[in-house]
Design a protein around this motif. Structure first.
Motif, PDB file in Angstrom:
ATOM      1  N   THR A 338      -7.742  16.052  40.700  1.00 47.41           N
ATOM      2  CA  THR A 338      -7.667  15.833  39.251  1.00 47.41           C
ATOM      3  C   THR A 338      -8.836  15.042  38.697  1.00 47.41           C
ATOM      4  O   THR A 338      -9.055  15.039  37.484  1.00 47.41           O
ATOM      5  CB  THR A 338      -6.366  15.086  38.896  1.00 47.41           C
ATOM      6  OG1 THR A 338      -6.385  13.791  39.535  1.00 47.41           O
ATOM      7  CG2 THR A 338      -5.154  15.872  39.365  1.00 47.41           C
ATOM      8  N   HIS A 354      -1.427  20.377  34.116  1.00 47.95           N
ATOM      9  CA  HIS A 354      -1.761  21.777  33.857  1.00 47.95           C
ATOM     10  C   HIS A 354      -2.397  21.939  32.476  1.00 47.95           C
ATOM     11  O   HIS A 354      -2.306  21.048  31.626  1.00 47.95           O
ATOM     12  CB  HIS A 354      -0.497  22.634  33.961  1.00 47.95           C
ATOM     13  CG  HIS A 354       0.242  22.462  35.252  1.00 47.95           C
ATOM     14  ND1 HIS A 354      -0.236  22.938  36.448  1.00 47.95           N
ATOM     15  CD2 HIS A 354       1.413  21.835  35.543  1.00 47.95           C
ATOM     16  CE1 HIS A 354       0.616  22.636  37.413  1.00 47.95           C
ATOM     17  NE2 HIS A 354       1.617  21.963  36.890  1.00 47.95           N
ATOM     18  N   PRO A 355      -3.042  23.081  32.216  1.00 48.18           N
ATOM     19  CA  PRO A 355      -3.616  23.337  30.888  1.00 48.18           C
ATOM     20  C   PRO A 355      -2.545  23.269  29.801  1.00 48.18           C
ATOM     21  O   PRO A 355      -1.400  23.708  30.009  1.00 48.18           O
ATOM     22  CB  PRO A 355      -4.185  24.757  31.025  1.00 48.18           C
ATOM     23  CG  PRO A 355      -4.445  24.926  32.490  1.00 48.18           C
ATOM     24  CD  PRO A 355      -3.362  24.158  33.181  1.00 48.18           C
ATOM     25  N   GLU A 358      -0.420  26.310  28.679  1.00 50.05           N
ATOM     26  CA  GLU A 358       0.569  26.874  29.599  1.00 50.05           C
ATOM     27  C   GLU A 358       1.691  25.882  29.892  1.00 50.05           C
ATOM     28  O   GLU A 358       2.433  26.049  30.852  1.00 50.05           O
ATOM     29  CB  GLU A 358      -0.110  27.292  30.908  1.00 50.05           C
ATOM     30  CG  GLU A 358      -1.164  28.384  30.710  1.00 50.05           C
ATOM     31  CD  GLU A 358      -1.751  28.861  32.022  1.00 50.05           C
ATOM     32  OE1 GLU A 358      -1.377  28.310  33.070  1.00 50.05           O
ATOM     33  OE2 GLU A 358      -2.567  29.792  32.002  1.00 50.05           O
ATOM     34  N   SER A 380      -0.936  28.580  40.461  1.00 52.69           N
ATOM     35  CA  SER A 380      -0.945  27.805  39.230  1.00 52.69           C
ATOM     36  C   SER A 380      -2.374  27.367  38.931  1.00 52.69           C
ATOM     37  O   SER A 380      -3.322  27.778  39.606  1.00 52.69           O
ATOM     38  CB  SER A 380      -0.018  26.590  39.363  1.00 52.69           C
ATOM     39  OG  SER A 380      -0.019  25.837  38.167  1.00 52.69           O
ATOM     40  N   LYS A 381      -2.507  26.518  37.898  1.00 53.42           N
ATOM     41  CA  LYS A 381      -3.811  25.986  37.522  1.00 53.42           C
ATOM     42  C   LYS A 381      -3.672  24.495  37.257  1.00 53.42           C
ATOM     43  O   LYS A 381      -2.657  24.045  36.724  1.00 53.42           O
ATOM     44  CB  LYS A 381      -4.348  26.682  36.263  1.00 53.42           C
ATOM     45  CG  LYS A 381      -4.587  28.169  36.424  1.00 53.42           C
ATOM     46  CD  LYS A 381      -4.972  28.797  35.092  1.00 53.42           C
ATOM     47  CE  LYS A 381      -5.123  30.307  35.215  1.00 53.42           C
ATOM     48  NZ  LYS A 381      -5.391  30.932  33.903  1.00 53.42           N
ATOM     49  N   LYS A 383      -5.784  21.135  35.548  1.00 48.96           N
ATOM     50  CA  LYS A 383      -6.913  20.771  34.696  1.00 48.96           C
ATOM     51  C   LYS A 383      -7.555  19.501  35.218  1.00 48.96           C
ATOM     52  O   LYS A 383      -6.911  18.453  35.288  1.00 48.96           O
ATOM     53  CB  LYS A 383      -6.449  20.588  33.247  1.00 48.96           C
ATOM     54  CG  LYS A 383      -7.606  20.338  32.290  1.00 48.96           C
ATOM     55  CD  LYS A 383      -7.130  20.258  30.850  1.00 48.96           C
ATOM     56  CE  LYS A 383      -8.316  20.044  29.911  1.00 48.96           C
ATOM     57  NZ  LYS A 383      -7.886  19.964  28.489  1.00 48.96           N
ATOM     58  N   HIS A 384      -8.824  19.591  35.609  1.00 47.04           N
ATOM     59  CA  HIS A 384      -9.589  18.419  36.067  1.00 47.04           C
ATOM     60  C   HIS A 384      -9.923  17.550  34.863  1.00 47.04           C
ATOM     61  O   HIS A 384      -9.953  18.022  33.723  1.00 47.04           O
ATOM     62  CB  HIS A 384     -10.866  18.892  36.768  1.00 47.04           C
ATOM     63  CG  HIS A 384     -11.557  17.833  37.560  1.00 47.04           C
ATOM     64  ND1 HIS A 384     -12.437  16.949  36.989  1.00 47.04           N
ATOM     65  CD2 HIS A 384     -11.496  17.501  38.879  1.00 47.04           C
ATOM     66  CE1 HIS A 384     -12.899  16.132  37.913  1.00 47.04           C
ATOM     67  NE2 HIS A 384     -12.343  16.447  39.073  1.00 47.04           N
ATOM     68  N   ARG A 388     -12.603  21.136  33.760  1.00 50.03           N
ATOM     69  CA  ARG A 388     -12.586  22.331  34.596  1.00 50.03           C
ATOM     70  C   ARG A 388     -11.142  22.755  34.892  1.00 50.03           C
ATOM     71  O   ARG A 388     -10.264  21.919  35.064  1.00 50.03           O
ATOM     72  CB  ARG A 388     -13.306  22.067  35.926  1.00 50.03           C
ATOM     73  CG  ARG A 388     -14.805  21.964  35.795  1.00 50.03           C
ATOM     74  CD  ARG A 388     -15.450  21.789  37.163  1.00 50.03           C
ATOM     75  NE  ARG A 388     -15.106  20.528  37.766  1.00 50.03           N
ATOM     76  CZ  ARG A 388     -14.542  20.372  38.957  1.00 50.03           C
ATOM     77  NH1 ARG A 388     -14.228  21.430  39.679  1.00 50.03           N
ATOM     78  NH2 ARG A 388     -14.290  19.174  39.442  1.00 50.03           N
ATOM     79  N   ILE A 389     -10.925  24.049  34.973  1.00 49.42           N
ATOM     80  CA  ILE A 389      -9.627  24.596  35.349  1.00 49.42           C
ATOM     81  C   ILE A 389      -9.722  25.033  36.807  1.00 49.42           C
ATOM     82  O   ILE A 389     -10.530  25.894  37.153  1.00 49.42           O
ATOM     83  CB  ILE A 389      -9.214  25.777  34.455  1.00 49.42           C
ATOM     84  CG1 ILE A 389      -9.194  25.332  32.982  1.00 49.42           C
ATOM     85  CG2 ILE A 389      -7.857  26.309  34.880  1.00 49.42           C
ATOM     86  CD1 ILE A 389      -8.222  24.203  32.690  1.00 49.42           C
ATOM     87  N   ASP A 413      -6.117  23.590  46.672  1.00 50.19           N
ATOM     88  CA  ASP A 413      -7.222  24.136  45.878  1.00 50.19           C
ATOM     89  C   ASP A 413      -7.673  25.466  46.498  1.00 50.19           C
ATOM     90  O   ASP A 413      -8.107  25.507  47.643  1.00 50.19           O
ATOM     91  CB  ASP A 413      -8.377  23.130  45.867  1.00 50.19           C
ATOM     92  CG  ASP A 413      -9.514  23.570  44.953  1.00 50.19           C
ATOM     93  OD1 ASP A 413      -9.547  24.748  44.556  1.00 50.19           O
ATOM     94  OD2 ASP A 413     -10.373  22.732  44.645  1.00 50.19           O
ATOM     95  N   THR A 415      -9.964  27.472  45.061  1.00 56.39           N
ATOM     96  CA  THR A 415     -11.189  27.903  44.374  1.00 56.39           C
ATOM     97  C   THR A 415     -12.044  28.759  45.295  1.00 56.39           C
ATOM     98  O   THR A 415     -12.508  29.845  44.912  1.00 56.39           O
ATOM     99  CB  THR A 415     -11.992  26.682  43.902  1.00 56.39           C
ATOM    100  OG1 THR A 415     -11.171  25.891  43.031  1.00 56.39           O
ATOM    101  CG2 THR A 415     -13.242  27.121  43.165  1.00 56.39           C
TER     102      THR A 415
END
Length: 674
Positions: A338, A354-355, A358, A380-381, A383-384, A388-389, A413, A415
């Protein structure tokens, strides 16, 4: 005039006993003002201005400290209430300080006697307080006479008290027998010249706990040999602490007779000399706490293992309260995921990970996990903190920790995995495009190669026939060879040779184009940042003759620097500019514009012309190999735009065209900015 109430100080350590005594005091005919405290130490903390007409001390609450309260209030009567089994303490109190005592029988009859006892003591105290000197003298004389008369009865009372002491000793012996059945043990240790001496008595589970019989440990030196060496100093220091008169407790280890290690909790109380207040002995109660210690150590070890697993897990861990949704714990990897410090994460609502757009979806999922009460895995996603997502894979489970229901989520993660999947997808798309292109090459090549090959085969046959015809003319005796051979030599044979040469050149050109495409796929790229304005300027110089001859005007707007293989990018824009010149409208002045800008992390360049344009139905095919919109009017082999697409694809970019017939075309090239 109303009578002032008598001030009573009631000392008892339990609310229940205080209430019983207070009810009994309320039955006194004398008005009373009762002050309650729970211990002698609380009574001693009262200000000096607090005076009382009588002190009622419950023996259970007073402990061994009744001399202190008696010394503080020397002129105040002290009534001591004691349990039948506390005989020694009762006798000691009578001998030293208490005006009187009252035995608390189990039937509660002492509560009936207590009001009368209180009234008599208050009357005596009041008489001493308010009498004149003459009255006091007369009273003392009467008291003396009364003492003489009561001498005989006093002797009888002393005899009765001796019997009481014997009964108390018998009661103590019964207590020692009972204590042997206890899981704890008790001891009394004498103090000689300020140092612990011999053990006066042991009772209870001493042998069960230590493995030694009481007669095997008779003095403190023998006992110190049983204590763990690292704890001996602590035990000796505790003995010194007891000289202050304070009750203390400590924990230490011993080695049993069987050689095992055990933990003991030792609560000790000092016994002080009445006059000198010197420490005379120590009374202690000892409990075996080995199992508790082992349980604590096991718990600590378990917590250490859990913390190690918690911190070294394969991803970030967040623990949220199922009722509030607030995060109550996280690990170090959660900080990395995070970009927040642990103290900043704890207290956040789990939806804040999360964003925002959403939040509703994840709130619904959060509640479903709690209802299902089973492990749930999903993508899921997160939010940093820098915006960044980050794509994550979450495994969530409801569990109970320290009696509290929580939702623990493991966030991994993904990514790199996503990038790998995207790269795989891209490579698959490239492979599909290559396969499609290969099929196109095979189709086009088979078609384009067939035409010159047919031409070569046909005119080779024609040339063969012409040669045979010449041979026949040479063989004829009466033939006019010169006249007959002229058409063959001047027309048929040169035409066949030219067509064969043209077809051969066509084949060579096709093969050359294929070779250039093959080189593009296998040549190593050397990417770097370079000045796009300089590169376009150099390209324009190389085509300046054609530009001047055709009367073309080229406008170049300020272009952003490009990142890529400069040589291959040069080929892209050389082909695009050449293509724009080749397809200009001959009926109007040609204008070509080169522009560029940065959009969504990509460098976008545009080559715009006002040429003849391209039909919409042909736009999808113009980047194919060997594709020519009008083969009869077009120049080249149809490889220019195919090369453009191949180079752009190698740079992970995109190329496309927009056009309207009669108005011109726009060719766009989008390349990654870094």
């Amino acid at each position: 005039m109303a009578e002032n109430p008598a001030r009573i100080l009631l000392i008892s350590d339990t609310d229940g006993e205080q209430n019983l005594l207070a009810d009994a005091l309320n039955r006194c005919q004398t008005p009373l003002d009762c002050r309650r405290v729970s211990s002698v130490s609380d009574a001693l903390d009262l200000p000096d201005e607090a005076t009382f007409d009588l002190i009622l001390l419950d023996g259970n609450g007073g402990g061994d400290s009744y001399p202190d309260i008696a010394g503080r209030h020397r002129r105040t009567p002290l009534l001591l209430l004691v349990e039948p089994e506390n005989g020694d303490a009762a006798l000691d109190a009578v001998r030293r300080t208490a005006c009187d005592l009252l035995i608390k029988d189990t039937e509660g009859s002492y509560l009936q006697v207590l009001p009368l006892k209180i009234q008599n003591l208050l009357a005596m105290h009041n008489a001493h307080t308010h009498a004149t000197d003459e009255q006091l003298a007369h009273q003392r004389l009467n008291e003396y006479e009364e003492l003489v008369r009561a001498n005989e009865s006093l002797r009888q009372e002393i005899a009765d008290r001796i019997k009481t002491e014997e009964a108390l000793k018998e009661s103590m012996e019964r207590y020692r027998i009972i204590s042997r059945l206890s899981s704890d043990y008790f001891y009394s240790l004498s103090i000689n010249d300020g140092r612990p001496g011999h053990i006066e008595w042991l009772a209870g589970a001493f042998e069960t706990i230590t493995g030694y019989k009481p007669d095997e440990i008779t003095n403190v030196d023998e006992w110190l040999c049983v204590i763990h060496p690292d704890d001996v100093q602590k035990v000796l220091l505790n003995a010194n602490t007891l000289k202050t008169g304070s009750v203390s407790s400590m924990e230490y280890r011993i080695t049993t007779k069987q050689g095992t290690r055990r933990w003991l909790s030792d609560r000790t109380s000092p016994v002080l000399d009445e006059k000198t207040q010197a420490l005379t002995s120590i009374i202690g109660a000892v409990r075996d706490i080995t199992e508790q210690k082992l349980a604590i150590e096991a718990l600590k070890e378990s917590e250490i293992r859990f913390k190690a697993i918690f911190e070294n897990a394969g991803g970030a861990i967040f623990i949220a309260d199922t009722e509030t949704g607030q995060i109550i714990e996280c690990n170090t990897k959660a900080e990395v995921l995070t970009g927040r410090a642990r103290d900043d994460i704890i207290g956040l609502h789990q939806l804040q990970l999360h964003p925002k757009n959403e939040a509703d979806k994840y709130d619904k999922m959060f509640r479903q996990h709690i209802e299902l009460r089973q492990t749930t895995d999903f993508e899921s996603k997160v939010k940093h903190i820098d915006g960044r997502i980050i794509p994550v894979w979450i495994s969530a489970q409801v569990m109970t920790i320290k009696g509290k229901e929580v939702l623990m989520g493991l966030f991994i993660d993904v990514t790199e995995k996503k990038c790998a999947e995207e790269e795989r997808t891209r490579l698959m798309e490239v492979l599909e495009a290559k396969n499609a292109e290969l099929e196109s090459i095979i189709h086009v090549t088979s078609h384009d190669f067939r035409t010159p090959m047919i031409t070569i085969a046909g005119f080779s046959g024609e040339l063969d026939r012409s040669c045979r015809q010449l041979q026949g003319l040479l063989d004829e005796e009466n033939n006019d060879f010169k006249t007959s051979s002229r058409p063959v030599i001047r027309e048929d044979i040169p035409e066949a040779v030219e067509l064969i040469k043209a077809s051969t050149a066509k084949l060579a050109s096709l093969l050359d184009g294929m070779q250039r495409l093959a080189k593009l796929d296998h040549s190593a790229m050397q990417k770097d940042t370079f000045d796009m304005n300089d590169m376009i300027g150099e390209i324009i110089k190389t085509i300046s003759f054609q530009v001047k001859e055709d009367g073309v005007r080229i406008n170049v707007e300020p272009l952003p620097d490009c990142f890529g293989d400069e040589q291959q990018i040069n080929q892209v824009f050389s082909n695009l500019l050449a293509n724009a010149i080749n397809y200009l409208d001959p009926d109007k002045s040609g204008i070509i514009t080169v522009a560029g800008w940065l959009a969504e992390g990509n460098l976008v360049y545009c080559v715009k012309d006002n040429g003849i344009g391209i039909e919409k139905r042909n736009l999808a095919d113009i980047f194919k190999m060997y594709y020519l919109i009008d083969p009869e009017k077009s120049q080249g082999e149809g490889l220019g735009l195919a090369i453009v697409r191949r180079v752009v694809n190698r740079h992970n970019g995109k190329v496309w065209a927009e056009s309207q017939p009669g108005k011109g075309s726009r060719f766009y090239v989008a390349l990654p900015a870094s």
